[in-house]
Design a protein around this motif. Sequence first.
Motif, mmCIF file in Angstrom:
data_model
loop_
_atom_site.group_PDB
_atom_site.id
_atom_site.type_symbol
_atom_site.label_atom_id
_atom_site.label_comp_id
_atom_site.label_asym_id
_atom_site.label_seq_id
_atom_site.Cartn_x
_atom_site.Cartn_y
_atom_site.Cartn_z
ATOM 1 N N PRO A 87 52.302 13.211 -54.548
ATOM 2 C CA PRO A 87 50.952 13.396 -54.014
ATOM 3 C C PRO A 87 50.974 13.698 -52.520
ATOM 4 N N GLY A 88 49.902 14.295 -52.044
ATOM 5 C CA GLY A 88 49.762 14.543 -50.611
ATOM 6 C C GLY A 88 49.951 16.000 -50.252
ATOM 7 N N ALA A 89 49.168 16.435 -49.270
ATOM 8 C CA ALA A 89 49.180 17.841 -48.857
ATOM 9 C C ALA A 89 50.552 18.298 -48.386
ATOM 10 N N GLU A 90 51.331 17.386 -47.803
ATOM 11 C CA GLU A 90 52.643 17.780 -47.277
ATOM 12 C C GLU A 90 53.636 18.153 -48.379
ATOM 13 N N TYR A 91 53.324 17.783 -49.632
ATOM 14 C CA TYR A 91 54.223 18.089 -50.745
ATOM 15 C C TYR A 91 53.710 19.204 -51.654
ATOM 16 N N THR A 92 52.497 19.654 -51.427
ATOM 17 C CA THR A 92 51.850 20.582 -52.356
ATOM 18 C C THR A 92 52.701 21.801 -52.680
ATOM 19 N N GLU A 93 53.302 22.400 -51.681
ATOM 20 C CA GLU A 93 54.042 23.652 -51.882
ATOM 21 C C GLU A 93 55.538 23.452 -52.097
ATOM 22 N N SER A 133 42.259 5.363 -61.503
ATOM 23 C CA SER A 133 43.147 4.353 -60.923
ATOM 24 C C SER A 133 43.907 3.572 -61.997
ATOM 25 N N ARG A 134 43.297 3.363 -63.161
ATOM 26 C CA ARG A 134 44.001 2.603 -64.205
ATOM 27 C C ARG A 134 45.209 3.359 -64.744
ATOM 28 N N PHE A 135 45.211 4.694 -64.544
ATOM 29 C CA PHE A 135 46.345 5.512 -64.980
ATOM 30 C C PHE A 135 47.167 6.026 -63.800
ATOM 31 N N HIS A 136 46.855 5.550 -62.612
ATOM 32 C CA HIS A 136 47.656 5.851 -61.417
ATOM 33 C C HIS A 136 47.825 7.352 -61.178
ATOM 34 N N GLY A 137 46.764 8.117 -61.436
ATOM 35 C CA GLY A 137 46.916 9.549 -61.229
ATOM 36 C C GLY A 137 45.655 10.329 -61.483
ATOM 37 N N PHE A 138 45.800 11.644 -61.405
ATOM 38 C CA PHE A 138 44.721 12.562 -61.745
ATOM 39 C C PHE A 138 44.831 12.891 -63.228
ATOM 40 N N VAL A 139 43.699 12.778 -63.919
ATOM 41 C CA VAL A 139 43.667 12.916 -65.370
ATOM 42 C C VAL A 139 42.597 13.925 -65.756
ATOM 43 N N ALA A 140 42.888 14.725 -66.769
ATOM 44 C CA ALA A 140 41.898 15.633 -67.353
ATOM 45 C C ALA A 140 41.991 15.505 -68.867
ATOM 46 N N ASN A 141 40.846 15.527 -69.519
ATOM 47 C CA ASN A 141 40.804 15.428 -70.976
ATOM 48 C C ASN A 141 40.311 16.749 -71.543
ATOM 49 N N ALA A 142 41.220 17.492 -72.149
ATOM 50 C CA ALA A 142 40.855 18.747 -72.808
ATOM 51 C C ALA A 142 40.523 18.409 -74.259
ATOM 52 N N ARG A 143 39.315 17.943 -74.480
ATOM 53 C CA ARG A 143 38.924 17.455 -75.808
ATOM 54 C C ARG A 143 39.099 18.514 -76.892
ATOM 55 N N ALA A 181 41.160 20.859 -77.074
ATOM 56 C CA ALA A 181 42.579 21.069 -77.370
ATOM 57 C C ALA A 181 43.254 19.788 -77.857
ATOM 58 N N GLY A 182 42.543 18.665 -77.753
ATOM 59 C CA GLY A 182 43.108 17.391 -78.198
ATOM 60 C C GLY A 182 44.252 16.902 -77.335
ATOM 61 N N VAL A 183 44.181 17.208 -76.039
ATOM 62 C CA VAL A 183 45.300 16.850 -75.163
ATOM 63 C C VAL A 183 44.795 16.304 -73.833
ATOM 64 N N TRP A 184 45.520 15.330 -73.332
ATOM 65 C CA TRP A 184 45.297 14.791 -71.994
ATOM 66 C C TRP A 184 46.270 15.456 -71.035
ATOM 67 N N LEU A 185 45.828 15.677 -69.805
ATOM 68 C CA LEU A 185 46.701 16.170 -68.738
ATOM 69 C C LEU A 185 46.780 15.082 -67.678
ATOM 70 N N LEU A 186 47.969 14.890 -67.134
ATOM 71 C CA LEU A 186 48.182 13.824 -66.153
ATOM 72 C C LEU A 186 49.078 14.305 -65.028
ATOM 73 N N MET A 187 48.637 14.054 -63.796
ATOM 74 C CA MET A 187 49.473 14.267 -62.617
ATOM 75 C C MET A 187 49.584 12.916 -61.902
ATOM 76 N N PRO A 188 50.694 12.194 -62.114
ATOM 77 C CA PRO A 188 50.846 10.876 -61.485
ATOM 78 C C PRO A 188 50.744 10.961 -59.965
ATOM 79 N N GLN A 189 50.105 9.968 -59.382
ATOM 80 C CA GLN A 189 49.970 9.910 -57.922
ATOM 81 C C GLN A 189 50.776 8.748 -57.357
ATOM 82 N N THR A 190 51.848 8.419 -58.024
ATOM 83 C CA THR A 190 52.683 7.266 -57.679
ATOM 84 C C THR A 190 53.935 7.666 -56.904
#
Length: 196
Positions: free
Chosen positions: A15-21, A46-56, A58-67
């Motif tokens: 996570p963080g702008a300094e790591y984006t690229e 916060s309960r999943f420690h990251g950014f989460v998206a639910n593509a209902r 498509a039946g799939v969750w997307l996760l980008m951990p922020q840990t």
Amino acid sequence: MSAAAPRLVVGLGNPGAEYTETRHNAGFRFCERLADKLGVRFSHESRFHGFVANARDAGVWLLMPQTYMNRSGQAVGALARFYRIAPAEILVVHDELDIPPGQLRLKFGGGLGGHNGLKDTSAHLATNDYWRLRIGIGHPGDRNEVVNYVLKPARREEQGQIDEALDRALAAWPMIARGEWNAATTRLNARPAALK
């Protein structure tokens, strides 16, 4: 080898702008592009420690951990346990030093190749038996330079090759989403014509 369609796609990165690229964030970039393709947005959970998206649809969750990379498994394990997602229903997308830029490898299980994000994910899932999409970033040639290498942006030509690989991975998403892992593996693991 499992034939189940993925219910969770995890992009590894820091996570963080300094790591984006940076090279290490190739997994995040894939997840962001997949979210765009599926028409979903990430929100911080916060309960999943990251950014989460639910593509209902498509039946799939997307996760980008922020840990941070070395603790990625904390996020993966939390979401997988909460939604009862089996390891064989998880696709982890990550950068891979041992593959040249522009190449991909899709595989189920196996070794961790020294990747700390995978090590922590396996520890939290208590298995190595999950799918991985390895995005080639190349190797600096000296193992003492690996940390600096992965935490810096790729050179312009290499980034172009990585972006093309991400495009190919997205083009194969419909096969992956249907659980057609063998077909997706054949397509993604083939060396692209431009690199031959």
